[in-house]
Design a protein around this motif. Structure first.
Motif, short mmCIF file in Angstrom:
data_model
loop_
_atom_site.label_atom_id
_atom_site.label_comp_id
_atom_site.label_asym_id
_atom_site.label_seq_id
_atom_site.Cartn_x
_atom_site.Cartn_y
_atom_site.Cartn_z
N GLY A 14 83.98 45.41 28.75
CA GLY A 14 84.20 46.35 27.66
C GLY A 14 84.25 45.70 26.30
N GLY A 15 83.63 44.53 26.16
CA GLY A 15 83.62 43.84 24.87
C GLY A 15 84.90 43.07 24.57
N LEU A 16 85.79 42.91 25.56
CA LEU A 16 87.07 42.22 25.35
C LEU A 16 87.01 40.80 25.90
CD1 LEU A 16 89.60 45.07 26.22
CD2 LEU A 16 88.63 44.46 23.99
N LEU A 17 87.51 39.86 25.12
CA LEU A 17 87.49 38.45 25.49
C LEU A 17 88.92 37.91 25.46
CD1 LEU A 17 85.45 36.05 26.00
CD2 LEU A 17 85.80 35.49 23.58
N LEU A 18 89.33 37.27 26.56
CA LEU A 18 90.65 36.64 26.65
C LEU A 18 90.48 35.15 26.37
CD1 LEU A 18 93.65 36.41 27.39
CD2 LEU A 18 92.98 36.46 29.80
N ARG A 19 91.21 34.63 25.39
CA ARG A 19 91.08 33.22 25.02
C ARG A 19 92.42 32.67 24.55
NH1 ARG A 19 91.20 32.54 19.51
NH2 ARG A 19 90.62 34.32 18.17
N ARG A 20 92.45 31.35 24.34
CA ARG A 20 93.62 30.69 23.78
C ARG A 20 93.60 30.81 22.26
NH1 ARG A 20 95.51 25.77 27.60
NH2 ARG A 20 97.33 25.98 26.24
N SER A 21 94.77 30.73 21.66
CA SER A 21 94.85 30.76 20.21
C SER A 21 94.39 29.45 19.60
CB SER A 21 96.30 31.04 19.78
OG SER A 21 97.19 30.07 20.33
N ARG A 22 94.00 29.53 18.34
CA ARG A 22 93.60 28.36 17.55
C ARG A 22 94.38 28.37 16.24
NH1 ARG A 22 88.37 30.46 19.45
NH2 ARG A 22 88.25 31.66 17.51
N ALA A 23 94.40 27.25 15.56
CA ALA A 23 95.15 27.15 14.31
C ALA A 23 94.69 28.20 13.31
CB ALA A 23 95.01 25.74 13.74
N GLU A 24 93.39 28.48 13.30
CA GLU A 24 92.86 29.44 12.32
C GLU A 24 93.23 30.89 12.65
OE1 GLU A 24 89.25 27.93 14.79
OE2 GLU A 24 91.15 27.14 13.99
N ASP A 25 93.86 31.14 13.81
CA ASP A 25 94.30 32.49 14.17
C ASP A 25 95.66 32.83 13.56
OD1 ASP A 25 92.14 33.20 15.93
OD2 ASP A 25 93.02 31.86 17.42
N ARG A 26 96.27 31.88 12.88
CA ARG A 26 97.67 32.05 12.45
C ARG A 26 97.90 33.34 11.67
NH1 ARG A 26 101.23 27.92 8.63
NH2 ARG A 26 103.27 28.86 9.06
N GLN A 27 97.15 33.55 10.61
CA GLN A 27 97.40 34.73 9.77
C GLN A 27 97.10 36.03 10.52
OE1 GLN A 27 99.01 34.79 6.94
NE2 GLN A 27 98.89 37.03 6.95
N ALA A 28 96.02 36.04 11.31
CA ALA A 28 95.69 37.25 12.07
C ALA A 28 96.77 37.56 13.10
CB ALA A 28 94.33 37.07 12.75
N LEU A 29 97.33 36.53 13.75
CA LEU A 29 98.40 36.76 14.72
C LEU A 29 99.69 37.22 14.04
CD1 LEU A 29 98.03 33.95 17.40
CD2 LEU A 29 98.25 36.41 17.84
N VAL A 30 99.97 36.67 12.87
CA VAL A 30 101.15 37.11 12.10
C VAL A 30 101.03 38.60 11.80
CG1 VAL A 30 102.30 36.96 9.86
CG2 VAL A 30 101.71 34.87 11.10
N GLU A 31 99.87 39.02 11.32
CA GLU A 31 99.67 40.43 10.97
C GLU A 31 99.69 41.30 12.22
OE1 GLU A 31 96.03 40.52 8.79
OE2 GLU A 31 96.85 39.38 7.08
N PHE A 32 99.08 40.83 13.32
CA PHE A 32 99.06 41.60 14.56
C PHE A 32 100.47 41.80 15.10
CE2 PHE A 32 99.14 41.57 19.22
CZ PHE A 32 98.43 42.71 19.49
N ASN A 33 101.24 40.71 15.23
CA ASN A 33 102.59 40.82 15.79
C ASN A 33 103.52 41.61 14.88
OD1 ASN A 33 102.36 39.56 18.31
ND2 ASN A 33 102.49 37.53 17.40
N SER A 34 103.36 41.46 13.57
CA SER A 34 104.16 42.25 12.64
C SER A 34 103.92 43.74 12.85
CB SER A 34 103.83 41.87 11.20
OG SER A 34 104.12 40.52 10.94
#
Length: 234
Positions: A14-34
């Motif tokens: 369905g177009g979904l990919l499971l992967r590990r986080s990377r340093a460059e994901d920091r801001q996107a993860l902050v916004e997502f979890n917030s």
């Protein structure tokens, strides 16, 4: 032989990919979890304290957490994060015997992608990571009973200790002086904090191992708005 953890990245369909986080994901993860841990509404109210916790975990300063210790489900059509969680490795002690514990945390899925089994797929990865690290158990804080779906059972109380309210402190009589003063703890107090904590461990068979590195992180490694930050006083 222990089963190997699923190879990432993993195509979930369905177009979904499971992967590990990377340093460059920091801001996107902050916004997502917030967002996913915030208050729904129009407009929604992001939880900035959860966002600060996320940012601190991905800063590289945590003593047992790496920038790739989040799992992320990404919608490849948009590149946005739609589900995520992580694994914080800890050392606990039972009756003085240390053992490894994996702590899944910050579990969340965007409302538009819920009920697709995304958390279950990520927990399969986290549990495999924990086993590969030699951790004997996993423990999670969160919604009671929900995590039974993933093999968890209610175990020990989350918060313990002694609580004193300001109104319980007697006011000094005229001419009296305080016998004890309270001040904020600093890194110079770490030896005394370790000694106090060692004394505290004798009251309970279960504790979390706190060495100098952990104390230093608790004192100065967390940002002011981090939801897990506790101010320590002596």
């Amino acid at each position: 032989m222990k089963p190997a953890s699923p190879t990432l990245p993993l195509n979930l369909g369905g177009g979904l990919l499971l992967r590990r986080s990377r340093a460059e994901d920091r801001q996107a993860l902050v916004e997502f979890n917030s967002f996913v841990h915030g208050v729904p509404g129009d407009p929604p109210r992001p939880d900035v304290m959860v966002g600060a916790w996320t940012a601190d975990l991905l800063s590289g300063s945590h003593p047992t957490f790496g920038v790739d210790d989040f799992t992320i489900v990404e919608d490849s059509s948009s590149g946005r994060i739609v589900s995520a969680c992580n694994l914080i490795s800890q050392t606990w002690k039972y009756a003085g015997i240390p053992f490894g514990v994996g702590r899944p945390e910050l579990v969340g899925t965007h409302p538009d992608y819920r009920n697709r089994g995304l958390v279950r797929r990520q927990f399969e990865v986290l549990h495999a990571w924990s086993e590969e690290r030699g951790e004997l158990a996993q423990a999670i804080t969160g919604i009671p009973y929900y995590y039974r779906l993933f093999g968890y059972k209610m175990c020990v109380p989350l918060d313990t200790g002694r609580f004193v309210y300001e109104t319980q402190i007697k006011k000094l009589k005229e001419g009296e002086q305080e016998l004890y003063l309270i001040r904020k703890a600093g890194e110079d107090d770490i030896p005394e904090l370790i000694a106090c904590y060692t004394q505290l461990e004798r009251r309970s068979p279960l504790s979390s191992q706190m060495d100098e590195i952990r104390w230093r992180y608790e004192l100065s490694g967390k940002s002011e708005k981090n939801v897990t930050r506790v101010e320590l006083y002596m």
